[in-house]
Design a protein around this motif. Structure first.
Motif, PDB file in Angstrom:
ATOM      1  N   VAL A  12      95.760 171.523 112.872  1.00 43.27           N
ATOM      2  CA  VAL A  12      96.978 170.713 112.902  1.00 43.27           C
ATOM      3  C   VAL A  12      97.981 171.274 111.886  1.00 43.27           C
ATOM      4  O   VAL A  12      97.645 171.479 110.728  1.00 43.27           O
ATOM      5  N   ARG A  13      99.199 171.503 112.336  1.00 43.12           N
ATOM      6  CA  ARG A  13     100.277 171.943 111.442  1.00 43.12           C
ATOM      7  C   ARG A  13     101.152 170.719 111.159  1.00 43.12           C
ATOM      8  O   ARG A  13     102.135 170.453 111.856  1.00 43.12           O
ATOM      9  N   GLY A  14     100.769 169.958 110.130  1.00 49.32           N
ATOM     10  CA  GLY A  14     101.384 168.666 109.877  1.00 49.32           C
ATOM     11  C   GLY A  14     102.886 168.714 109.672  1.00 49.32           C
ATOM     12  O   GLY A  14     103.630 167.908 110.250  1.00 49.32           O
ATOM     13  N   ASN A  15     103.366 169.638 108.860  1.00 44.48           N
ATOM     14  CA  ASN A  15     104.799 169.682 108.578  1.00 44.48           C
ATOM     15  C   ASN A  15     105.603 170.081 109.819  1.00 44.48           C
ATOM     16  O   ASN A  15     106.677 169.530 110.070  1.00 44.48           O
ATOM     17  N   GLN A  16     105.074 171.021 110.619  1.00 40.54           N
ATOM     18  CA  GLN A  16     105.780 171.392 111.842  1.00 40.54           C
ATOM     19  C   GLN A  16     105.710 170.283 112.874  1.00 40.54           C
ATOM     20  O   GLN A  16     106.642 170.122 113.678  1.00 40.54           O
ATOM     21  N   GLU A  17     104.636 169.481 112.850  1.00 42.23           N
ATOM     22  CA  GLU A  17     104.586 168.312 113.739  1.00 42.23           C
ATOM     23  C   GLU A  17     105.744 167.368 113.423  1.00 42.23           C
ATOM     24  O   GLU A  17     106.351 166.788 114.324  1.00 42.23           O
ATOM     25  N   MET A  18     106.040 167.215 112.134  1.00 44.15           N
ATOM     26  CA  MET A  18     107.162 166.356 111.761  1.00 44.15           C
ATOM     27  C   MET A  18     108.469 166.909 112.310  1.00 44.15           C
ATOM     28  O   MET A  18     109.323 166.167 112.809  1.00 44.15           O
ATOM     29  N   VAL A  19     108.635 168.227 112.236  1.00 44.05           N
ATOM     30  CA  VAL A  19     109.841 168.849 112.780  1.00 44.05           C
ATOM     31  C   VAL A  19     109.897 168.650 114.289  1.00 44.05           C
ATOM     32  O   VAL A  19     110.958 168.333 114.858  1.00 44.05           O
ATOM     33  N   GLY A  20     108.742 168.819 114.957  1.00 40.18           N
ATOM     34  CA  GLY A  20     108.705 168.648 116.411  1.00 40.18           C
ATOM     35  C   GLY A  20     109.039 167.223 116.830  1.00 40.18           C
ATOM     36  O   GLY A  20     109.838 167.005 117.751  1.00 40.18           O
ATOM     37  N   ILE A  21     108.448 166.245 116.159  1.00 39.63           N
ATOM     38  CA  ILE A  21     108.746 164.842 116.477  1.00 39.63           C
ATOM     39  C   ILE A  21     110.206 164.533 116.167  1.00 39.63           C
ATOM     40  O   ILE A  21     110.892 163.830 116.917  1.00 39.63           O
ATOM     41  N   GLY A  22     110.685 165.055 115.033  1.00 38.21           N
ATOM     42  CA  GLY A  22     112.077 164.828 114.660  1.00 38.21           C
ATOM     43  C   GLY A  22     113.038 165.378 115.688  1.00 38.21           C
ATOM     44  O   GLY A  22     114.031 164.727 116.068  1.00 38.21           O
ATOM     45  N   THR A  23     112.764 166.597 116.158  1.00 35.78           N
ATOM     46  CA  THR A  23     113.629 167.203 117.170  1.00 35.78           C
ATOM     47  C   THR A  23     113.594 166.408 118.464  1.00 35.78           C
ATOM     48  O   THR A  23     114.630 166.228 119.126  1.00 35.78           O
ATOM     49  N   ALA A  24     112.408 165.930 118.840  1.00 34.60           N
ATOM     50  CA  ALA A  24     112.295 165.107 120.051  1.00 34.60           C
ATOM     51  C   ALA A  24     113.142 163.845 119.930  1.00 34.60           C
ATOM     52  O   ALA A  24     113.818 163.432 120.886  1.00 34.60           O
ATOM     53  N   ASN A  25     113.145 163.231 118.762  1.00 31.74           N
ATOM     54  CA  ASN A  25     113.971 162.034 118.553  1.00 31.74           C
ATOM     55  C   ASN A  25     115.459 162.369 118.542  1.00 31.74           C
ATOM     56  O   ASN A  25     116.272 161.595 119.060  1.00 31.74           O
ATOM     57  N   LEU A  26     115.823 163.497 117.945  1.00 27.79           N
ATOM     58  CA  LEU A  26     117.231 163.905 117.957  1.00 27.79           C
ATOM     59  C   LEU A  26     117.713 164.130 119.393  1.00 27.79           C
ATOM     60  O   LEU A  26     118.812 163.694 119.770  1.00 27.79           O
ATOM     61  N   ALA A  27     116.892 164.808 120.189  1.00 20.72           N
ATOM     62  CA  ALA A  27     117.268 165.065 121.576  1.00 20.72           C
ATOM     63  C   ALA A  27     117.424 163.756 122.341  1.00 20.72           C
ATOM     64  O   ALA A  27     118.389 163.560 123.093  1.00 20.72           O
ATOM     65  N   ALA A  28     116.475 162.822 122.149  1.00 17.83           N
ATOM     66  CA  ALA A  28     116.566 161.532 122.839  1.00 17.83           C
ATOM     67  C   ALA A  28     117.804 160.759 122.393  1.00 17.83           C
ATOM     68  O   ALA A  28     118.509 160.155 123.210  1.00 17.83           O
ATOM     69  N   GLY A  29     118.088 160.782 121.090  1.00 14.12           N
ATOM     70  CA  GLY A  29     119.217 160.022 120.565  1.00 14.12           C
ATOM     71  C   GLY A  29     120.563 160.515 121.048  1.00 14.12           C
ATOM     72  O   GLY A  29     121.526 159.744 121.106  1.00 14.12           O
ATOM     73  N   LEU A  30     120.663 161.778 121.396  1.00 12.91           N
ATOM     74  CA  LEU A  30     121.931 162.338 121.876  1.00 12.91           C
ATOM     75  C   LEU A  30     122.130 162.148 123.371  1.00 12.91           C
ATOM     76  O   LEU A  30     123.172 162.524 123.914  1.00 12.91           O
ATOM     77  N   PHE A  31     121.117 161.582 124.046  1.00 11.35           N
ATOM     78  CA  PHE A  31     121.241 161.350 125.491  1.00 11.35           C
ATOM     79  C   PHE A  31     120.813 159.924 125.847  1.00 11.35           C
ATOM     80  O   PHE A  31     120.056 159.694 126.786  1.00 11.35           O
ATOM     81  N   GLN A  32     121.302 158.968 125.058  1.00 12.92           N
ATOM     82  CA  GLN A  32     121.108 157.541 125.321  1.00 12.92           C
ATOM     83  C   GLN A  32     119.643 157.119 125.299  1.00 12.92           C
ATOM     84  O   GLN A  32     119.241 156.207 126.026  1.00 12.92           O
ATOM     85  N   GLY A  33     118.859 157.753 124.447  1.00 15.77           N
ATOM     86  CA  GLY A  33     117.450 157.397 124.327  1.00 15.77           C
ATOM     87  C   GLY A  33     117.174 156.613 123.061  1.00 15.77           C
ATOM     88  O   GLY A  33     118.085 156.228 122.320  1.00 15.77           O
ATOM     89  N   PHE A  34     115.899 156.370 122.788  1.00 20.79           N
ATOM     90  CA  PHE A  34     115.485 155.587 121.620  1.00 20.79           C
ATOM     91  C   PHE A  34     114.305 156.300 120.953  1.00 20.79           C
ATOM     92  O   PHE A  34     113.767 157.281 121.503  1.00 20.79           O
ATOM     93  N   PRO A  35     113.857 155.850 119.780  1.00 23.84           N
ATOM     94  CA  PRO A  35     112.803 156.561 119.048  1.00 23.84           C
ATOM     95  C   PRO A  35     111.496 156.697 119.839  1.00 23.84           C
ATOM     96  O   PRO A  35     111.109 155.806 120.602  1.00 23.84           O
ATOM     97  N   VAL A  36     110.832 157.825 119.621  1.00 26.34           N
ATOM     98  CA  VAL A  36     109.597 158.127 120.339  1.00 26.34           C
ATOM     99  C   VAL A  36     108.505 158.533 119.361  1.00 26.34           C
ATOM    100  O   VAL A  36     108.754 158.839 118.191  1.00 26.34           O
ATOM    101  N   SER A  37     107.293 158.548 119.885  1.00 27.91           N
ATOM    102  CA  SER A  37     106.138 158.984 119.098  1.00 27.91           C
ATOM    103  C   SER A  37     105.156 159.649 120.046  1.00 27.91           C
ATOM    104  O   SER A  37     105.398 159.764 121.251  1.00 27.91           O
ATOM    105  N   THR A  38     104.028 160.074 119.493  1.00 30.18           N
ATOM    106  CA  THR A  38     102.961 160.645 120.310  1.00 30.18           C
ATOM    107  C   THR A  38     102.213 159.535 121.036  1.00 30.18           C
ATOM    108  O   THR A  38     102.007 158.457 120.489  1.00 30.18           O
ATOM    109  N   SER A  39     101.798 159.814 122.249  1.00 31.75           N
ATOM    110  CA  SER A  39     101.005 158.850 123.010  1.00 31.75           C
ATOM    111  C   SER A  39      99.601 159.406 123.213  1.00 31.75           C
ATOM    112  O   SER A  39      99.427 160.452 123.847  1.00 31.75           O
TER     113      SER A  39
END
Length: 578
Positions: free
Chosen positions: A290-317
């Motif tokens: 597990v690359r913990g710090n890069q996981e944070m970047v990946g989750i952060g980018t996913a949230n940024l992408a969602a937020g710029l296209f009328q989305g809401f916060p996300v997490s891993t399922s």
């Protein structure tokens, strides 16, 4: 080998370079299977967050694409999550008026996603992956149990085909019971909702490899359409807005920023803890790291992408990740295929959701909430450690009675207090020699251990800091006062990982007090970094430098050499009786 340079921060680029053709069929099939789960769950979790169902699809598309580029795991699937839905709703509710404008709710949710994204990306680049450790396992279990209870109660009215106007677990439960008593439930809708829930649970139990959510949604939609149940008062999703979500920078007032930011911090901690636990579990099965710090970047980018296209916060399922893995997923391309499939639905097949009943979406959310609850884990805590069981219950009550956001703050605070408690009141004991076992051992576990007259070997299992310095000093003084023939107190210092200035002052006063009584304070096995601090505090001007010995055995041997003492069995009050 781990990628280096800029590829380390853009795992998707490294994947494109190293992708194997043999993976493509499996990634496509897994993506198609995954999309069947993403569509109904995305809509259901959007409603759980208090948002229009279509925003769940927008969110799913963009977060999957964002994580495919910047996420390090080949198997994790991100998206709308049942554990975040109540947190999003709790953050937005105070900022919206009764029956608030959906457009404003979307703008607030999108800004919340952007804030979560920024927090996660900055924290990942700053290597703050350790923040996930703020939630201990017992408080995670309690938080999830409380969340499951809150979600289930909040969805009961929708399951039975009516709505309530209440906030908080107890108020919602009271309103639901009152609604049932007043005959507000729609019998047809209730039958659909209860049957949908039973279908999902039974399929998950007996046929876990089948897409239970998709099967139930399709059957419920067919029944609603075939029997025109909309005319019987069964609410449905209706026709979705057509087209790909537009790029949108959300506009909110400055007054909205502070409460949104507080919510974003709480959501970021929960999303990170959830992602790290899920990533660790799946990585262990695949032999990956597990690359913990890069996981944070990946989750952060996913949230940024969602937020710029009328989305809401996300997490891993965890559930969607398991589905993707079971379907044969080999890489992040699975998520890209899933995103493309959802896009195709929005562009060419928006009417396919028009007959999906709202009670079925409520059933999907309740089924997901039940999977969050960890009754077995709670039972295990009761059997293994009562203190951690009660920590778990406190976290559960915090979420259930005070709300989701206060609940997560309580869970974090309880985790930190639990760590502090163990440092404040650590285990401490005296040591003796046990026949047939090398070394010295706890006399509480071995009451027949031999002792040396005039000597006490004392072990303190914590760093020596301001919180426990007084306790340490009082215990050593108590040992000295209980034995008038005492000559040495050897502190087995290997567990002492730190000594702060408060503890240093205490040791200075303690050593002088012992010296006045002819008792030597001796330290054995002190770690080099701690010894350096002792010298920096100038404690060696008080404590004889010769009283720092490398091992406990050498310290005991030195005492025997100086005094000629011999080991003997412990003397008990009954030993002297005639």
């Amino acid at each position: 080998m781990e990628p280096s340079g800029w590829r380390a921060y853009v795992p998707g680029a490294e994947l494109a370079r190293s992708y194997q053709r043999s993976w493509l069929p499996k990634d496509i099939v897994a993506g198609l299977v995954l999309s069947a789960l993403l569509v109904p769950q995305g809509m259901a979790y959007a409603q759980l967050a208090g948002l229009p169902p279509v925003t769940g699809l927008y969110t799913s598309i963009l977060c999957l694409l964002g994580y495919a580029v910047f996420g390090p795991s080949k198997v994790l699937v991100l998206g709308p999550d049942s554990s975040l839905g109540p947190m999003i709703a709790a953050t937005l509710a105070p900022l919206l008026l009764a029956n608030g404008d959906p457009a404003r709710a979307i703008a607030l949710a999108s800004m919340l996603a952007l804030m979560v994204g920024v927090v996660m990306v900055v924290a990942g680049l700053a290597r703050f992956g350790f923040v996930a450790d703020l939630l201990s396992k017992p408080t995670q279990i309690g938080y999830m149990n409380g969340l499951a209870l809150t979600i289930v109660v909040g969805q009961l009215a929708k399951l039975f085909g009516f709505s309530i106007d209440a906030d908080g677990l107890l108020a919602e439960l009271k309103a639901f019971v009152s609604g049932l008593a007043d005959g507000k439930a729609n019998t047809t809708a209730a039958i659909i909702g209860v049957c949908s829930l039973a279908g999902i649970l039974l399929l998950n139990r007996f046929l876990p490899k089948l897409p239970s959510v998709l099967i139930v949604v399709v059957l419920a939609a067919v029944v609603v359409g075939a029997f025109d149940l909309q005319s019987h008062g069964v609410d449905t999703v209706g026709v979705l807005p057509e087209g790909f979500p537009p790029f949108t920078i959300p506009h909110v007032s400055w007054d909205d920023v502070p409460p949104l930011f507080i919510g974003a911090l709480a959501i970021a901690v929960v999303a990170l803890a959830d992602t790290m636990s899920t990533a660790s579990a799946f990585a262990a099965r695949r032999g990956e790291r597990v690359r913990g710090n890069q996981e944070m970047v990946g989750i952060g980018t996913a949230n940024l992408a969602a937020g710029l296209f009328q989305g809401f916060p996300v997490s891993t399922s965890g559930s969607r990740t398991a589905v993707a893995e079971q379907a044969g997923s080999k890489s992040q391309l699975t998520g890209v295929v899933g995103a493309a499939t959802i896009t195709a639905v929005l562009l060419f097949a928006t009417s396919v959701m028009q007959y999906v009943p709202q009670p079925t979406l409520g059933a999907i959310v309740i089924a997901a909430a039940l999977s969050l609850a960890d009754v077995a884990g709670t039972r295990r805590l009761w059997k293994q450690r009562k203190t951690e069981f009660w920590l778990s219950i406190a976290a559960l009550l915090g979420v259930a009675l005070l709300g989701v956001l206060p609940g997560i703050l309580i869970a974090i605070a309880l985790s930190i207090l639990n760590v502090f408690r163990r440092t404040w009141w650590p285990h401490e004991t005296e040591l003796g020699r046990v026949a047939g076992i090398a070394g010295l051992h706890d006399i509480e576990s071995h009451p027949d251990a031999d002792l040396l007259p005039g000597l006490v070997v004392y072990r303190f299992d914590a760093p020596l800091i301001f919180a426990n310095a007084r306790m340490f000093g009082e215990k050593v003084r108590e040992i000295a006062e209980d034995d008038p023939d005492l000559q040495w107190i050897i502190v087995a210092a290997e567990p002492i990982t730190d000594v702060d200035t408060t503890a240093s002052d205490m040791l200075h006063e303690l050593d002088e007090w012992l010296n006045e009584r002819g008792i030597s304070l001796v330290f054995a096995e002190m770690k080099d970094p701690v010894r350096e601090k002792i010298e920096r505090y100038e404690l060696t001007s008080t404590i004889d430098p010769r009283h720092f010995l490398p091992t406990v055995d050498e310290a005991v041997a030195e005492y025997v050499r100086q005094t000629g003492a011999a080991w003997r069995a412990p003397v008990r009050p009954s030993d002297g009786d005639g």
